[in-house]
Structures are given as structure tokens and as C-alpha cells.
Scaffold this active site. Structure first.
Site, PDB file in Angstrom:
ATOM      1  N   SER A  24       0.837  -1.212   0.000  1.00 56.78           N
ATOM      2  CA  SER A  24       0.000   0.000   0.000  1.00 56.78           C
ATOM      3  C   SER A  24       0.869   1.259   0.000  1.00 56.78           C
ATOM      4  CB  SER A  24      -0.886   0.018   1.256  1.00 56.78           C
ATOM      5  OG  SER A  24      -1.810  -1.030   1.209  1.00 56.78           O
ATOM      6  N   GLY A  95      -6.131  -3.662  -7.919  1.00 60.20           N
ATOM      7  CA  GLY A  95      -7.280  -2.845  -7.520  1.00 60.20           C
ATOM      8  C   GLY A  95      -6.837  -1.515  -6.934  1.00 60.20           C
ATOM      9  N   ARG A 123     -13.891  -6.895 -11.022  1.00 59.96           N
ATOM     10  CA  ARG A 123     -14.066  -6.276  -9.699  1.00 59.96           C
ATOM     11  C   ARG A 123     -14.877  -4.981  -9.793  1.00 59.96           C
ATOM     12  NH1 ARG A 123      -8.492  -6.493  -6.582  1.00 59.96           N
ATOM     13  NH2 ARG A 123      -9.886  -5.951  -4.857  1.00 59.96           N
ATOM     14  N   SER A 166     -13.587   0.953   2.766  1.00 58.55           N
ATOM     15  CA  SER A 166     -12.543   0.673   1.787  1.00 58.55           C
ATOM     16  C   SER A 166     -11.537   1.812   1.726  1.00 58.55           C
ATOM     17  CB  SER A 166     -13.171   0.474   0.398  1.00 58.55           C
ATOM     18  OG  SER A 166     -12.179   0.580  -0.597  1.00 58.55           O
ATOM     19  N   GLN A 168      -9.269   2.009  -0.427  1.00 57.38           N
ATOM     20  CA  GLN A 168      -9.068   2.355  -1.844  1.00 57.38           C
ATOM     21  C   GLN A 168     -10.058   3.437  -2.264  1.00 57.38           C
ATOM     22  OE1 GLN A 168      -9.200  -1.343  -4.019  1.00 57.38           O
ATOM     23  NE2 GLN A 168      -7.245  -2.037  -3.174  1.00 57.38           N
ATOM     24  N   ASP A 315      -6.781  -8.324   4.596  1.00 50.04           N
ATOM     25  CA  ASP A 315      -5.985  -9.144   3.667  1.00 50.04           C
ATOM     26  C   ASP A 315      -5.448 -10.409   4.326  1.00 50.04           C
ATOM     27  OD1 ASP A 315      -6.441  -7.369   1.605  1.00 50.04           O
ATOM     28  OD2 ASP A 315      -4.613  -6.226   1.961  1.00 50.04           O
ATOM     29  N   LYS A 342     -12.525  -9.433  -3.684  1.00 49.64           N
ATOM     30  CA  LYS A 342     -11.072  -9.232  -3.774  1.00 49.64           C
ATOM     31  C   LYS A 342     -10.582  -9.847  -5.098  1.00 49.64           C
ATOM     32  CE  LYS A 342     -10.456  -6.955  -0.008  1.00 49.64           C
ATOM     33  NZ  LYS A 342     -10.045  -5.557  -0.113  1.00 49.64           N
ATOM     34  N   ARG A 390      -2.719 -14.076  -2.538  1.00 49.05           N
ATOM     35  CA  ARG A 390      -2.835 -14.400  -1.099  1.00 49.05           C
ATOM     36  C   ARG A 390      -3.393 -15.808  -0.887  1.00 49.05           C
ATOM     37  NH1 ARG A 390      -1.034  -9.714   0.895  1.00 49.05           N
ATOM     38  NH2 ARG A 390      -1.869  -7.804   0.000  1.00 49.05           N
TER      39      ARG A 390
HETATM   40  C1  S3P Z   1      -5.615  -1.455   0.011  1.00 50.85           C
HETATM   41  C2  S3P Z   1      -6.856  -1.487   0.601  1.00 50.85           C
HETATM   42  C3  S3P Z   1      -7.617  -2.727   0.832  1.00 50.85           C
HETATM   43  C4  S3P Z   1      -6.721  -3.954   0.738  1.00 50.85           C
HETATM   44  C5  S3P Z   1      -5.812  -3.913  -0.465  1.00 50.85           C
HETATM   45  C6  S3P Z   1      -4.916  -2.686  -0.413  1.00 50.85           C
HETATM   46  C7  S3P Z   1      -4.955  -0.150  -0.182  1.00 50.85           C
HETATM   47  O1  S3P Z   1      -8.613  -2.839  -0.144  1.00 50.85           O
HETATM   48  O2  S3P Z   1      -7.513  -5.127   0.695  1.00 50.85           O
HETATM   49  O3  S3P Z   1      -4.995  -5.076  -0.511  1.00 50.85           O
HETATM   50  O4  S3P Z   1      -3.725  -0.119  -0.420  1.00 50.85           O
HETATM   51  O5  S3P Z   1      -5.638   0.872  -0.059  1.00 50.85           O
HETATM   52  P1  S3P Z   1     -10.073  -2.150   0.052  1.00 50.85           P
HETATM   53  O6  S3P Z   1      -9.841  -0.710   0.191  1.00 50.85           O
HETATM   54  O7  S3P Z   1     -10.867  -2.479  -1.172  1.00 50.85           O
HETATM   55  O8  S3P Z   1     -10.639  -2.785   1.276  1.00 50.85           O
END
Ligand code: S3P
Length: 431
Positions: A24, A95, A123, A166, A168, A315, A342, A390
Site C-alpha cells: 500500500s 485494484g 471487480r 474501503s 481504496q 488481507d 477481492k 494471497r
Molecule cells: C488497500 C486497501 C484494501 C486492501 C488492499 C490494499 C490499499 O482494499 O484489501 O490489498 O492499499 O488501499 P479495500 O480498500 O478495497 O478494502
């Protein structure tokens, strides 16, 4: 690629390991470094497929980025210096790249097209496009999926209530908020990982977070200032060895320089609650908690997880399922329906693949019920990562608990976040 898995690890895991950089934080260092003014130096960058997709996408937006191994220099172009890409931007399996870039590109003065692999193209993307639309963004998805076209334009500040927990989606809105005149207020459903907030503050953005972490206020920011980013080891990668060392008798390992951000360390609490032997030696480096984690083997007890606990361990839930399948009772995981969207439907994949080993794992719409007292009995020796990094790594650990040769189909999926995973596992097994 098929891989023969190591089985029946009699002596456990031993030794010390520095895991690769946090995924991240590595993504964000490229993105924020690109928007900054000056040279951002990134140390211990994660050179996995996902983060390299981000790096390449920003090169294709006209940013000069030099990389030697895990050392990266990003020559920032400023908030308005990105160039219209000549071709579609390839998001591959990532993602995080896709969703964060949707928010970032929504406020740029050009159009970009985002494409991805088969998994990513399944997704959900409306979760980002819809709240961004409240800020005046125009993102055309393909029935809610990639390919998508981001029609960059002037955005307007808004007050937005998120509908999913989320990081993200939250981060996409933060990137949009940086570019919208006025102040954008984002209300979280539950607190999620806050790396975007921490890094943007360090780069000088106008951003504040409420004391309960539920509300983020971001003002239009004309300039971000380049920084040095020391990426800590990824807790989500360290997690695999923490789990294996717990269930393999005789283990004693130390994982060095792991990121211990509170929004990411749910597994530490869960391991302790399940009876694990964990010692943490914590310091703070550049605003993020980091430290060494020592894990020794332990007998496992069941656990009950509910929605509020999920974001800090999202995760790692396939690993919690594996731990629970060896605990001395019935565990339950609820409030984890996000696992269904995911890289794969991780609830279905965990049930199916651990079921091949005879583990008593039952899928629920939002999680699992797992009875660890059921003895395992292998009924299918070919496991499948389903192309999900994973799931592949979790199965590599599950194999250590059986005494029959097993094959892992699509083992190369681990390269998405941890290309050296099987090598590092062998090093600890052989120490
Ligand atoms: C992440 C947020 C998470 C996580 C992903 C990385 C990020 O996803 O599962 O592996 O770096 O912001 P979500 O925001 O969809 O939960």
C-alpha cells in the site's frame, strides 16, 4: 505455473527475515511522488507486479521514474504536470492502482483509459465512480467494471458518506479532494488503513483527520513537496510467516522492520487472542510505527471476529481461516463480505481449497464457520491459487501441515505482492 509444495515441516521455522516493502505504501509513494514538486526517494520499494503496474502507469503519464532494485527516484511533475497517456493505462491485477488512479485522474485536464487483467476486470468499480461523481467527476465504466474511461475535468468539493469500508475508495476521494476548490469532507463507515492520509500530510497537503479517524477533510492543494519515503516491511507479507511459525511446532522467528500501523496490525491481536506467542519491539519512523516481531509456536484456540475488527485484518483473513482450521474449537468470522470482491471470491476459494485437505471450513455470505477439531484428510492433491496471490501463499503454508505430495496450480500468482515468497519460506524452513 504448477509448483510442488513442500510438505510436513518437522522442525518448524527459524531465523530472521526482512520482508519486502509494504504494498500500500509503495503504490502511494509513486503516486504522491509523481504529483509532488522535486525528487522523491523511495527506499525498500516493493518490486512486485502490482506496484510495478503503478510505476509503469506513471511513466506513461510522463513522469521520469528511475529504479535500481528496490531503490526508486520519482521526478515529480507537480499537481498539473501529468501528460495525457498515448495508450490505455495497464492496471494488470491491481485494484489499488485502479481505484486510487481513478480519483487522481478525475481532476486532471485530459482523458485516460484504464484496462486490467481478467480478475481485475470483474471487480466492482461503481464504488469509486459513484462517490467521485458527487464531486463532478466523469468516469465511464463498462457496466461497473474495467475498461473505464476517466474524463478528467474540474472537480467540486463535496461532503461524502462512504458506503463501503474501503481504503481504496477513501483514497480515491482524497486524491480528487486535493484537486477540488474548497474542502472535501469524507466520512468513513469504519476506519480503514490511513497510509494516504499519513503520506499526504508528510508531503504538505491540506488534510486533517478527526480524532475518531472517521472523518477526513481535504483542501485543494497546489503544491506537494517531495520527500524521502522509507517503506517498512509489509505486515500482510510478514503475516504468512507469523502464522506458519505459530502452527509449526518448535518454530522461533524474528521478522524485522515490519510496518505496525494500527490500521494494519489486526493479525497481531488475533494471534494473541488465539493463544499465539508474539513479542513486538516497536519504534516510530517517519510517522509510521515499525518494529521487529518475534513469533514462537503455540497451541491455538478458536476466535470470533465481527465487522469492526475486519478492516485491520482484511488481507489476512485467509490466514485466520487457516489458523482456525487448526484451533481446538469452533471459530466464526462475520462482517467480511468484502472478501467476496477481492482478487477472487476469497470466501469461496478458502472453503474450496482448504476443503481439499479435509479442513472443516464452511463459507457464510459474510465469512466462515470453522471447526479446527476436525482432523484433516487430503482428498485432492492438486490445489489452486485461482490466480490470487494471497490464496496461493496461504495454500503454500497449509501444505506444511500434511504428509502427502501436493501441487499448487497457478503458483506464479504470488508475484503480485511477494515474488520471493517460496524462497523466503524455504530459507526459514532450512535455518
Ligand atoms: C488497500 C486497501 C484494501 C486492501 C488492499 C490494499 C490499499 O482494499 O484489501 O490489498 O492499499 O488501499 P479495500 O480498500 O478495497 O478494502
Amino acid at each position: 505455473m504448477d509448483k510442488q509444495l513442500q510438505i510436513n515441516a518437522q522442525h518448524g521455522l527459524h531465523g530472521q527475515l526482512s520482508v519486502p516493502g509494504d504494498k500500500s505504501i509503495s503504490h502511494r509513494a509513486i503516486m504522491i511522488g509523481s504529483l509532488a514538486t522535486g525528487e522523491t526517494h523511495v527506499h525498500h520499494f516493493l518490486t512486485s507486479a502490482d506496484c510495478l503496474a503503478t510505476l509503469q502507469a506513471f511513466k506513461n503519464l510522463g513522469v521520469q521514474i528511475d529504479r535500481q532494485g528496490d531503490e526508486v527516484v520519482v521526478h515529480g511533475v507537480g499537481m498539473h504536470g501529468l501528460k495525457r497517456p498515448e495508450h490505455a493505462l495497464q492496471m494488470a491485477n491491481s485494484g489499488t492502482t485502479t481505484r486510487l488512479m481513478m480519483g487522481l485522474l478525475a481532476g486532471q485536464a485530459f482523458e485516460s483509459r484504464l484496462i486490467g487483467d481478467d480478475s481485475l476486470s470483474k471487480r466492482p468499480m461503481r464504488r469509486v465512480a459513484d462517490p467521485l461523481a458527487e464531486m463532478g467527476a466523469s468516469i465511464e465504466t463498462t457496466e461497473g467494471h474495467l475498461p473505464a474511461v476517466v474524463h478528467g475535468q474540474t472537480l467540486k468539493a463535496a461532503d461524502i458518506q462512504l458506503k463501503v469500508a474501503s481504503a481504496q475508495v477513501k483514497s480515491a476521494l482524497i486524491f480528487a479532494g486535493l484537486q477540488a476548490p474548497g474542502h472535501t469532507v469524507i466520512h468513513e463507515l469504519l476506519p480503514t488503513r490511513d497510509h494516504s492520509e499519513n503520506m499526504l500530510k508528510a508531503f504538505g497537503a491540506d488534510l486533517t483527520v478527526s480524532s475518531d479517524k472517521m472523518t477526513i477533510t481535504v483542501g485543494q492543494t497546489d503544491q506537494l513537496n517531495a520527500q524521502t519515503v522509507q517503506v517498512p516491511g509489509d505486515m500482510s507479507s510478514a503475516a504468512f510467516f507469523m502464522v506458519a511459525a505459530t502452527f509449526l511446532k518448535g518454530s522461533d522467528i524474528t521478522l524485522t522492520n515490519v510496518g505496525l500501523n494500527p490500521s494494519r496490525r489486526g493479525l497481531l491481536d488475533v494471534l494473541v487472542q488465539m493463544g499465539g506467542h508474539v513479542e513486538v519491539n516497536e519504534t516510530v519512523s517517519a510517522g509510521e510505527a515499525v518494529g521487529d516481531i518475534r513469533v514462537q509456536s503455540a497451541d491455538l484456540h478458536p476466535i470470533a471476529l465481527t465487522a469492526e475488527q475486519i478492516p485491520a485484518i482484511i488481507d489476512e483473513l485467509p490466514l485466520v481461516a487457516l489458523l482456525a482450521a487448526k484451533a481446538d474449537g469452533i471459530s466464526t468470522i462475520h462482517g467480511a463480505e468484502e472478501l467476496r470482491v477481492k482478487e477472487t471470491d476469497r470466501i469461496a476459494c478458502v472453503e474450496r481449497e482448504l476443503g481439499k485437505l479435509g479442513a472443516n471450513v464452511k463459507a457464510l455470505p459474510d465469512g466462515f464457520v470453522i471447526d479446527g477439531r476436525t482432523p484433516w484428510q487430503v482428498n485432492d492433491t492438486v490445489l489452486d491459487s485461482h490466480g490470487d496471490h494471497r490464496i496461493g501463499m496461504m495454500l503454500g503454508l497449509a501444505a506444511l501441515l500434511v504428509d502427502q505430495p501436493l501441487t499448487l496450480h497457478r503458483a506464479d500468482a504470488v508475484g503480485v505482492s511477494y515474488p520471493e515468497f517460496f524462497d523466503d519460506l524455504n530459507t526459514l524452513l532450512e535455518a
